[in-house]
Design a protein around this motif. Structure first.
Motif, PDB file in Angstrom:
ATOM      1  N   PRO A   1       0.786  -1.238   0.000  1.00  0.00           N
ATOM      2  CA  PRO A   1       0.000   0.000   0.000  1.00  0.00           C
ATOM      3  C   PRO A   1       0.815   1.283   0.000  1.00  0.00           C
ATOM      4  N   LEU A   2       2.012   1.256   0.567  1.00  0.00           N
ATOM      5  CA  LEU A   2       2.818   2.472   0.698  1.00  0.00           C
ATOM      6  C   LEU A   2       3.887   2.519  -0.384  1.00  0.00           C
ATOM      7  N   HIS A   3       4.019   3.678  -1.024  1.00  0.00           N
ATOM      8  CA  HIS A   3       5.007   3.841  -2.085  1.00  0.00           C
ATOM      9  C   HIS A   3       5.785   5.133  -1.888  1.00  0.00           C
ATOM     10  N   TRP A   4       7.060   5.091  -2.315  1.00  0.00           N
ATOM     11  CA  TRP A   4       7.960   6.244  -2.217  1.00  0.00           C
ATOM     12  C   TRP A   4       8.275   6.766  -3.608  1.00  0.00           C
ATOM     13  N   CYS A   5       8.386   8.075  -3.726  1.00  0.00           N
ATOM     14  CA  CYS A   5       8.839   8.665  -4.986  1.00  0.00           C
ATOM     15  C   CYS A   5      10.267   8.205  -5.252  1.00  0.00           C
ATOM     16  N   GLU A   6      10.560   7.872  -6.508  1.00  0.00           N
ATOM     17  CA  GLU A   6      11.872   7.341  -6.858  1.00  0.00           C
ATOM     18  C   GLU A   6      12.783   8.361  -7.527  1.00  0.00           C
ATOM     19  N   LEU A   7      12.352   9.600  -7.610  1.00  0.00           N
ATOM     20  CA  LEU A   7      13.190  10.628  -8.220  1.00  0.00           C
ATOM     21  C   LEU A   7      14.215  11.150  -7.213  1.00  0.00           C
ATOM     22  N   GLU A   8      15.147  11.949  -7.735  1.00  0.00           N
ATOM     23  CA  GLU A   8      16.204  12.453  -6.871  1.00  0.00           C
ATOM     24  C   GLU A   8      15.655  13.468  -5.865  1.00  0.00           C
ATOM     25  N   PRO A   9      16.384  13.694  -4.770  1.00  0.00           N
ATOM     26  CA  PRO A   9      15.911  14.662  -3.770  1.00  0.00           C
ATOM     27  C   PRO A   9      15.761  16.053  -4.371  1.00  0.00           C
ATOM     28  N   ARG A  10      14.759  16.769  -3.868  1.00  0.00           N
ATOM     29  CA  ARG A  10      14.502  18.167  -4.235  1.00  0.00           C
ATOM     30  C   ARG A  10      14.242  18.346  -5.728  1.00  0.00           C
ATOM     31  N   HIS A  11      13.700  17.312  -6.388  1.00  0.00           N
ATOM     32  CA  HIS A  11      13.338  17.460  -7.789  1.00  0.00           C
ATOM     33  C   HIS A  11      12.115  18.355  -7.925  1.00  0.00           C
ATOM     34  N   GLY A  12      11.880  18.875  -9.100  1.00  0.00           N
ATOM     35  CA  GLY A  12      10.712  19.708  -9.334  1.00  0.00           C
ATOM     36  C   GLY A  12       9.543  18.898  -9.863  1.00  0.00           C
ATOM     37  N   GLY A  13       8.355  19.481  -9.823  1.00  0.00           N
ATOM     38  CA  GLY A  13       7.185  18.872 -10.427  1.00  0.00           C
ATOM     39  C   GLY A  13       6.558  17.770  -9.595  1.00  0.00           C
TER      40      GLY A  13
ATOM     41  N   LEU B   1       3.723   4.082 -18.002  1.00  0.00           N
ATOM     42  CA  LEU B   1       4.731   4.975 -18.556  1.00  0.00           C
ATOM     43  C   LEU B   1       5.859   4.185 -19.204  1.00  0.00           C
ATOM     44  N   VAL B   2       6.357   4.708 -20.305  1.00  0.00           N
ATOM     45  CA  VAL B   2       7.500   4.109 -20.995  1.00  0.00           C
ATOM     46  C   VAL B   2       8.749   4.328 -20.153  1.00  0.00           C
ATOM     47  N   GLY B   3       9.632   3.363 -20.131  1.00  0.00           N
ATOM     48  CA  GLY B   3      10.842   3.463 -19.337  1.00  0.00           C
ATOM     49  C   GLY B   3      11.892   4.362 -19.956  1.00  0.00           C
ATOM     50  N   CYS B   4      12.751   4.910 -19.120  1.00  0.00           N
ATOM     51  CA  CYS B   4      13.880   5.720 -19.582  1.00  0.00           C
ATOM     52  C   CYS B   4      14.886   4.809 -20.288  1.00  0.00           C
ATOM     53  N   SER B   5      15.463   5.296 -21.381  1.00  0.00           N
ATOM     54  CA  SER B   5      16.395   4.478 -22.173  1.00  0.00           C
ATOM     55  C   SER B   5      17.859   4.734 -21.832  1.00  0.00           C
ATOM     56  N   ALA B   6      18.121   5.590 -20.855  1.00  0.00           N
ATOM     57  CA  ALA B   6      19.505   5.959 -20.547  1.00  0.00           C
ATOM     58  C   ALA B   6      20.257   4.812 -19.876  1.00  0.00           C
ATOM     59  N   ALA B   7      21.550   4.749 -20.167  1.00  0.00           N
ATOM     60  CA  ALA B   7      22.445   3.770 -19.534  1.00  0.00           C
ATOM     61  C   ALA B   7      23.726   4.469 -19.130  1.00  0.00           C
ATOM     62  N   ALA B   8      24.350   3.973 -18.081  1.00  0.00           N
ATOM     63  CA  ALA B   8      25.597   4.568 -17.597  1.00  0.00           C
ATOM     64  C   ALA B   8      26.695   4.438 -18.650  1.00  0.00           C
ATOM     65  N   GLU B   9      27.528   5.469 -18.754  1.00  0.00           N
ATOM     66  CA  GLU B   9      28.620   5.432 -19.734  1.00  0.00           C
ATOM     67  C   GLU B   9      29.712   4.466 -19.322  1.00  0.00           C
ATOM     68  N   GLU B  10      29.934   4.315 -18.029  1.00  0.00           N
ATOM     69  CA  GLU B  10      31.003   3.449 -17.536  1.00  0.00           C
ATOM     70  C   GLU B  10      30.415   2.233 -16.832  1.00  0.00           C
TER      71      GLU B  10
ATOM     72  N   ALA C   1      10.493   7.481 -18.680  1.00  0.00           N
ATOM     73  CA  ALA C   1      11.078   8.388 -19.663  1.00  0.00           C
ATOM     74  C   ALA C   1      10.742   9.836 -19.337  1.00  0.00           C
ATOM     75  N   ASP C   2      11.670  10.734 -19.666  1.00  0.00           N
ATOM     76  CA  ASP C   2      11.477  12.175 -19.470  1.00  0.00           C
ATOM     77  C   ASP C   2      11.300  12.558 -18.006  1.00  0.00           C
ATOM     78  N   HIS C   3      11.894  11.775 -17.124  1.00  0.00           N
ATOM     79  CA  HIS C   3      11.774  12.067 -15.688  1.00  0.00           C
ATOM     80  C   HIS C   3      12.576  13.306 -15.320  1.00  0.00           C
ATOM     81  N   ALA C   4      12.195  13.916 -14.214  1.00  0.00           N
ATOM     82  CA  ALA C   4      12.940  15.061 -13.684  1.00  0.00           C
ATOM     83  C   ALA C   4      14.206  14.573 -12.991  1.00  0.00           C
ATOM     84  N   GLY C   5      15.227  15.426 -12.999  1.00  0.00           N
ATOM     85  CA  GLY C   5      16.447  15.116 -12.252  1.00  0.00           C
ATOM     86  C   GLY C   5      17.305  14.046 -12.887  1.00  0.00           C
ATOM     87  N   GLY C   6      18.245  13.522 -12.076  1.00  0.00           N
ATOM     88  CA  GLY C   6      19.210  12.553 -12.564  1.00  0.00           C
ATOM     89  C   GLY C   6      18.609  11.175 -12.800  1.00  0.00           C
ATOM     90  N   HIS C   7      19.387  10.353 -13.512  1.00  0.00           N
ATOM     91  CA  HIS C   7      18.981   8.969 -13.743  1.00  0.00           C
ATOM     92  C   HIS C   7      19.185   8.158 -12.469  1.00  0.00           C
TER      93      HIS C   7
END
Length: 247
Positions: free
Chosen positions: A34-46, A77-86, A100-106
């Motif tokens: 029942p309980l869920h947490w936002c998964e975006l970075e701290p202090r993100h907008g929107g 929602l469609v997933g983000c396609s980004a991958a780490a460079e290293e 996809a198109d999420h606020a803040g960092g990956h």
């Protein structure tokens, strides 16, 4: 619960209807809680985004506004396609688990302090404008906020405690509800009650029964609410706060 707590302390508590909808999806990827947490970075907008369930190829997210709890929606929602460079130490390149198109960092860029005894602070909705409050109200809001509570949720907890003192803590008959076995006294609260999810996240309130199976409620109005009960931690908090609050 969300797959990862990545730093944002915003929480959302599913309504019984939302919980049952996610639990009934075909090809589930995880058990719904029942309980869920936002998964975006701290202090993100929107808006906030909490992962709800994977159903086959579809990723279901709970999109919500902490400042306006009634503003919430289950979305595919469609997933983000980004991958780490290293690559990491195992030779794997991390992929972003966010939408996809999420606020803040990956997700692979967001560092979370997981040291012993540390946790992500739970965010509360913004306090009312002090100019609209009396000095006593300002004092009480500050006391509650320091404990991680809003006034709306505190009043609901106080009401539950009053019901416990009158009718007992354990019962099969509750306010508008009945259970097959005796359980801690329940209250069916509007899921958009300000700060309700934060109180559950901090252990002041709890959702009854097996966490992965929502209670069955036939009434349509109740289905858009959340069923909770006081915990020992919540009762102890009320005992500590009541002498600090001013009339």
């Amino acid at each position: 619960m969300s797959r990862v707590r990545v730093g944002c302390g915003a929480t959302v508590l599913l309504t019984l209807r939302e919980w049952e909808r996610l639990a009934a999806l075909p090809e589930p990827g995880n058990e719904v809680e029942p309980l869920h947490w936002c998964e975006l970075e701290p202090r993100h907008g929107g808006l906030h985004f909490a992962f709800g369930q994977q159903s086959g190829e579809d990723a279901w997210w709970v999109v919500f506004d902490l400042g306006a709890p009634a503003r919430r929606e289950l979305q595919i929602l469609v997933g983000c396609s980004a991958a780490a460079e290293e690559a990491d130490e195992l030779g794997d390149r991390g992929v972003c688990t966010l939408a996809a198109d999420h606020a803040g960092g990956h997700s692979f860029e967001i560092a979370l302090d997981t040291g012993a005894g540390r946790s992500v602070p739970v965010l509360l909705p913004a306090l009312p404008d002090p100019a609209a409050l009396t000095a006593v109200q300002q004092h009480n809001h500050a006391v509650l906020a320091a404990a991680g509570l809003t006034a709306a949720t505190y009043l609901q907890m106080e009401s539950l405690q009053h019901q416990e003192s009158r009718f007992g803590v354990i019962s099969t008959r509750h306010l508008g509800l009945q259970t097959n076995v005796a359980v801690p006294r329940l209250a069916c609260l509007a899921a958009d009650t300000s700060g309700l999810a934060a109180a559950v996240a901090q252990g002041y309130l709890a959702v009854p029964g097996p966490r992965t199976r929502p209670p069955v409620v036939a009434d349509a109005q109740l289905a858009d609410s959340a069923v909770v009960h006081l915990t020992d931690t919540g009762r102890a908090l009320l005992a500590r706060l009541q002498p600090q609050l001013q009339d």
